[in-house]
Scaffold this motif. Structure first.
Motif: not given
Length: 115
Positions: A43-48, A91-92, A97-101
């Protein structure tokens, strides 16, 4: 007196019990890190950036996140950031999962920045 009973009870347990308990914690932490890394890659690597060093979006390393508290990072991941390309992921991704990220982002990277 309770301490003596606890020590005696512990001495009666087989050594394998302690090895199993000792190994469970690092394995759980490793699994969480792996899951968070997979979420980041998805979810994140494409931008970050693949190594969290930034790209279209800013670097997501403890050094660059120092001014943002983890609760604010959770909110940004969940709700997005207005007037930016940061989309909302509520929504995803669920709260766990957000806490883990967020935990993953505040851990030092395996590849330290070379700036």
């Amino acid at each position: 007196m309770r301490l003596i009973y606890a020590l005696l009870a512990a001495a009666a347990l087989p050594a394998a019990t302690f090895v199993a308990l000792d190994m469970a914690i690092p394995r759980a932490a490793a699994a969480e890190t792996t899951d968070a890394h997979a979420l980041y890659q998805q979810h994140c690597q494409s931008c970050h950036g693949v190594d969290r060093l930034g790209g279209a979006g800013p670097a997501l390393l403890p050094e660059s996140l120092g001014r943002i508290k983890p609760d604010e990072a959770r909110k940004v991941i969940r709700d997005g950031r207005p007037a930016s390309q940061m989309a909302a992921y509520s929504s995803l991704l669920d709260a766990a999962q957000i806490d883990s990220l967020v935990s993953y982002l505040y851990r030092p990277s395996a590849m330290p920045p070379t700036w």
